[in-house]
Structures are given as structure tokens and as C-alpha cells.
Design an enzyme around this catalytic site. Structure first.
Site, PDB file in Angstrom:
ATOM      1  N   VAL A 158       0.814  -1.221   0.000  1.00 40.66           N
ATOM      2  CA  VAL A 158       0.000   0.000   0.000  1.00 40.66           C
ATOM      3  C   VAL A 158       0.851   1.276   0.000  1.00 40.66           C
ATOM      4  CG1 VAL A 158      -2.004  -1.120   1.050  1.00 40.66           C
ATOM      5  CG2 VAL A 158      -0.278  -0.080   2.535  1.00 40.66           C
ATOM      6  N   LYS A 159       2.102   1.165   0.386  1.00 38.92           N
ATOM      7  CA  LYS A 159       3.054   2.295   0.420  1.00 38.92           C
ATOM      8  C   LYS A 159       2.441   3.561   1.014  1.00 38.92           C
ATOM      9  CE  LYS A 159       6.060   0.573  -3.293  1.00 38.92           C
ATOM     10  NZ  LYS A 159       5.271  -0.501  -3.918  1.00 38.92           N
TER      11      LYS A 159
END
Lengths: 297, 297
Positions: free
Chosen positions: A103-104
Site C-alpha cells: 500500500v506504500k
């Protein structure tokens, strides 16, 4: 502990290669597209993604220790896509895989806290990727939730893309930016004797960076870039601390869309499995996993 | 063009103050909680968030040029929350507001492309925030989609949190990291004579950074940090290029939860409006918006 579960999964499968599920419409085999897509709505495409993902998971779950799911490709389909994102993570867990939600995320403290809770309190998610641009008070909520929920983190240090150098390789008075981020990660790590639950991301396209940083990092390195992006097994082998543990090598398209190279779309599961086997052989030849290694003696 | 629509909205309201909708359970007034929340499920909380957001929008839409919606607080409730995220953006558009989806996404090219399409092709979203850690090939897909869909971007340069200095203020041989990112943004901007569609984010808690960078940036600066985080109007005034345009000042909790300071929960709309009015007066006193300004003559 996340890292104990990860190591146990790697050992039981003698493999550190992870499959990435980043579906795109053009990746989906014809027979699945035909079954679900008539008008081309997000709901239809999401159904095709789900059948495809399930098929890939069924094809590789006994070989791979973990699965990485890149949320961007699901967000592209809105709520219909996100439903498949969560279903894919759930099904992966059911099949005994360690899950990495790619998801960073990253933000200031109170917002980072919402992101951390959103993902690390989800029982289908074992670990997530995190962006370090905000510094330690943006990372601390993720650390806190990872400890409380026994989950793992992979913090971006050096990304696999060509332009990563523009920011990450800038030289400061006390080292390059990627080194400063690596140092920051080290200060955030719990004082563990073995592997830490807080890992990093370093692209396999940058073997020198992996080589330089491996000994300074206590967590696993998630290594994207093998296959489609051009990283080679010998490049990635620097990520293993004792030639058997310490790196998780991820490949997405090269595995999931292998049928485009090997054969026909309706045998995509068999071809994904074949591509993963080839990848495992290639990596293990260089990392000596499955051969005579420290952790197997 | 995004920036033309933004400027027109700012001028028509003589105001550059933006309301942030970042709901948390403890922010929701008692009477709304009681109406929706029995068991405390995500679905129930999401319903409460929706009523609350709609109320705030109804209370401020004629005063504010734009609304910022922070996705983290909706992701925390899973699909139920994300439904409210999209509904909130849709309702804001209906009410004539410019929308900023505060998603801070960033990734390598092919993944950034999926994020860019996910948000910038959504007709309810006028602009998004983007994380620059990946460098230009991670930013280019956002630029491309912003041009094609006439949308705006706000790229993180210097964030409002205390630890932002740990990475962003590191000094390189050719300037600080935040300056390098600002330079990078400048190279990505279209060759415009007026304001660019590509803006930046610089925290109001860092007036020196705003002062230093304002003249070098062709886009609007989205300035978080006023109110709860401690930034003052005089700090933020450096963000205006001609003392009237160039900055979008955002406040969230100080507006939406103003009822906790002023009065009772069941008058939260009136109190949000009152808090926004006070903020506008404060900002305009320093920026001379609504007074004798260049764009009004």
C-alpha cells in the site's frame, strides 16, 4: 512475531520467492474475460480479477511463502476492486500464505495512525509497505501497530525504478538519502537479536545498494524488480544474510502472465507455477536455498 | 484547466481557506453517534461519518472554495468507509466545491499509472496529493493523467509534521532535499505563464520554507497545519504570490470539531461555519484577500 512466521513459511517451502498479484485487464486470459466482461464495467472487471487471482493462488500457494497484493490495481476499479483486494488477501491467508499488502502509505502522525490501524489490525494482512518521506513521527504509528498486532513492515529505502536516484541517491553530508532512511529504520527497530519485524524495500535493479545495506539492516529486504524489471538472481543474492535468509524476492507479471510466454491462457495456472518454479531454481542456485544452508543444517 | 477553476472559486468566495474532512469517531457529535451507532460496526460508524460530513459541507460550502478529504480516515473503516469517501467527494462537487482527494499516493511507473487513473479519471475528484519519493518516473503518470483530465496535483515538498526535517531538510551538495523536490516539480510543470496545475504541499508550520520556495514554484501551495497543528496566519501569508493568490490553507479538526470549543454538538454546523469565518478573517487580514488586492482591482 511476524518475522518468525515468515521464516517458518520460507523454511517449510525452501523458497524466498513471492508472487505479486497486480492484475490488469490485458493480463487476464481470454476465457476469463469472456466469462465476466460484457459491458466493461468495474464490477465485471473486478469479477475477472478475482477469478484470475484465485487461480494464480491455487496454482502457487504450496510453493510460495508469501503473496504480495498491490492495492493500486484494485483502487483503479473503485469499491468493486477493493472488495477483490480484501477477498484476495483473505483467500491467501486461508491457503496458508503470509500476506504483504503493498500500500506504500505514509502521512503525518494522526493520519499515519489511521492508515496503520486500517491495515495492521486486519487479520488477513500480515505486513504492509510504508513510505518514509515524513520521517520518524510518520513511521512511529506503523511501528506501534505492528508491535501490538504482531505484524511486519517493509519501509521503502531504495525503489526499483530508474528515477529513484533523483531523490534517493542524493548525497548529504553524512551519506546518501537511501542510507539516511536505512539508518532511520535501524533506530526504529526493536532491539532484536534475530531478524527484526521491520523490513525494508530495496529494488533488485540496484545490487550495489543491496550489498552495501544488507549488513546494516536487521529486517528482511523485500526485493522487487526480478523478471519484468530486469533484476538478476546474482544481483539479488546480496540480499541474503547467510545465503539463505534475509530477502523476499517478488515477481508479479513474469509469474502471473507467464502463459503469454509459455502457452495458452486457459493454462495460466500451470504456467504461473512453471514460471515460479524456474524463478525459485534460479534464485536458489545463487542463494543456495534448498541446498546445504545454515538454517537447514 | 484545474487551476482556472480553482482561482475562479477562490475569487468568487474571496477566500483561500479549505476545510478538511478527516472524521474520527471521537469527533462525531453525540446526537449523530446515538442515531447510527449501536454495536460499533464499521457500517454504523461510516453512516455517522456520512451524516457528519454532509452537515459540515452544508454548513460551509458557500464560504469555502474547496474541500479536502483525507482518505486514511475512510480506509480505516474498510469498504464501508470508502463508500463514504466517494459519496463525500460527490456531494462536495454537487455543492460546487473544488475537491482535493488527499491520498498521498506514489509508486513506480506502472503502479503510479494505476493510482493516477483511479483518482484523476474520477469526475468527483479535481485534484490529489502525491508523494515524490520515487522521482520523476513515479510522478510522470500523475502529470499525464492530470493534463488529460484537466485535473490538479499537489506534490509533497515539505510536510507539516515535526520529523519532516529528518529526510526533507537533509542538505545535499546542491541544496536541501525539499529544494530538490521543488526543483523536480518545476521541471515537470507545463510551460505556463500563469499558475500551473501542478502544485505542492508545504506545511504552514514551516514559514521559512514557504518564504524561500514561493517565488520558485509556479503552482498553488497547499498549506496544512493552520489551527490544531499551530501554524499562524502570518506564517502562511508567505504562500501568497501577490498577497491574494497562490496558497490554499487547509484546516480540518479546528473547523469540523469547533463545536467542542464553542458550544454543543447539535450545533456543530453553525460552529464549523463560525470557526471557518474566523479563520478566513484571520488569513485575509494577513493576505489582504477581500480587501484591495491585485486580482480584485
Amino acid at each position: 512475531m511476524f518475522v518468525d512466521r515468515l521464516i517458518s513459511s520460507i523454511k517449510s517451502k525452501s523458497n524466498s520467492c513471492v508472487v505479486g498479484l497486480d492484475p490488469t485487464l490485458e493480463m487476464i486470459p481470454e476465457h476469463i474475460r469472456k466469462r465476466h466482461i460484457v459491458r466493461g464495467t468495474n464490477k465485471e472487471i473486478a469479477k475477472a480479477f478475482w477469478e484470475f487471482n484465485k487461480g494464480v493462488i491455487d496454482g502457487v500457494f504450496d510453493l510460495a511463502p508469501a503473496i504480495k497484493v498491490q492495492v493500486a490495481f484494485y483502487e483503479l476499479l473503485g469499491l468493486d476492486g477493493l472488495e477483490v483486494f480484501y477477498k484476495t488477501l483473505n483467500y491467501s491467508k486461508e491457503k496458508g500464505l503470509i500476506t504483504i499488502a503493498d500500500v506504500k502509505r505514509g502521512d503525518i502522525g494522526s493520519t499515519a495512525d489511521a492508515y496503520a490501524k486500517a491495515y495492521l489490525r486486519n487479520s488477513d494482512i500480515d505486513s504492509i509497505t510504508v513510505n518514509p518521506y515524513f520521517g520518524s513521527d510518520g513511521l512511529n504509528p506503523f511501528i506501534k501497530e505492528s508491535i501490538e498486532n504482531e505484524k511486519g513492515l517493509f519501509i521503502l529505502v531504495k525503489t526499483s525504478n530508474p528515477s529513484s536516484a533523483e531523490i534517493q541517491d542524493l548525497k548529504t553530508e553524512t551519506g546518501f538519502i537511501y542510507e539516511k532512511v536505512a539508518q532511520l529504520v535501524s533506530t526504529l527497530e526493536e532491539n532484536t537479536t534475530g531478524f527484526s519485524n521491520i523490513g525494508t524495500v530495496i529494488g533488485g535493479t540496484h545490487p550495489e545498494h543491496i550489498k552495501k545495506l544488507r549488513s546494516k539492516l536487521k529486517g528482511f529486504i523485500l526485493v522487487p524488480g526480478y523478471g519484468a524489471q530486469g533484476a538478476k538472481a546474482e544481483d539479488i543474492s546480496h540480499g541474503f544474510l547467510d545465503e539463505s535468509l534475509g530477502a523476499l524476492i517478488c515477481s508479479s507479471r513474469s509469474i502471473t502472465a507467464a502463459y503469454k510466454k509459455y502457452g495458452e491462457g486457459n493454462r495460466y495456472q500451470r504456467d504461473a507455477r512453471r514460471a515460479l518454479r524456474n524463478m525459485i531454481d534460479d534464485i536458489n542456485r545463487h542463494a543456495k536455498i534448498g541446498g546445504k544452508t545454515k538454517w537447514q543444517t
